[in-house]
Write a protein that holds these residues in place. Sequence first.
Motif, mmCIF file in Angstrom:
data_model
loop_
_atom_site.group_PDB
_atom_site.id
_atom_site.type_symbol
_atom_site.label_atom_id
_atom_site.label_comp_id
_atom_site.label_asym_id
_atom_site.label_seq_id
_atom_site.Cartn_x
_atom_site.Cartn_y
_atom_site.Cartn_z
ATOM 1 N N ILE A 103 2.207 2.527 -0.902
ATOM 2 C CA ILE A 103 3.221 2.293 -0.356
ATOM 3 C C ILE A 103 4.438 2.048 -1.046
ATOM 4 N N THR A 104 5.096 2.299 -0.574
ATOM 5 C CA THR A 104 6.642 2.146 -1.170
ATOM 6 C C THR A 104 7.365 0.854 0.009
ATOM 7 N N THR A 105 7.498 -0.251 -1.408
ATOM 8 C CA THR A 105 8.306 -1.412 -0.402
ATOM 9 C C THR A 105 9.336 -1.663 -1.514
ATOM 10 N N TYR A 106 10.514 -2.018 -0.680
ATOM 11 C CA TYR A 106 12.129 -2.220 -1.639
ATOM 12 C C TYR A 106 12.454 -1.017 -3.174
ATOM 13 N N GLY A 107 11.799 0.193 -2.508
ATOM 14 C CA GLY A 107 12.162 0.454 -3.722
ATOM 15 C C GLY A 107 11.500 1.605 -4.345
ATOM 16 N N PHE A 108 9.629 0.325 -4.716
ATOM 17 C CA PHE A 108 8.680 0.521 -5.376
ATOM 18 C C PHE A 108 7.314 0.887 -5.136
ATOM 19 N N THR A 109 7.479 2.018 -5.294
ATOM 20 C CA THR A 109 5.886 2.792 -5.168
ATOM 21 C C THR A 109 4.401 1.598 -5.771
ATOM 22 N N ILE A 110 3.676 1.239 -5.203
ATOM 23 C CA ILE A 110 2.881 0.521 -5.802
ATOM 24 C C ILE A 110 1.082 2.015 -5.407
ATOM 25 N N SER A 111 0.522 1.759 -5.745
ATOM 26 C CA SER A 111 -0.573 2.939 -5.620
ATOM 27 C C SER A 111 -1.869 1.453 -5.803
ATOM 28 N N GLY A 112 -3.189 2.457 -5.205
ATOM 29 C CA GLY A 112 -3.789 1.884 -5.925
ATOM 30 C C GLY A 112 -5.075 2.375 -5.180
#
Length: 86
Positions: free
Chosen positions: A37-46
Amino acid sequence: AAIEKLKGFADRVREKYKDQVSSMSGEWKDNLYNFAITTYGFTISGVLTVEEKLARLDAQLPFAALAFKGKIEQSFSSEIKKALAG
């Protein structure tokens, strides 16, 4: 039963946070949901691991997003609990 409740999880999160999420993808394989997921330019994966009475989320945050770790964890936890209760 828990897996079925969480299958629509990504769609609900995408809709609820549509103004904040620029990209979201995921795929189920048995009881594992691999996502990014990309939110506010940050990509969080998991990976969301779903068992009969337990859902565990293991996510990787970019270093720059660590300041928001608590808020991110709270948001994910809240949405997973809502999905499981529904």
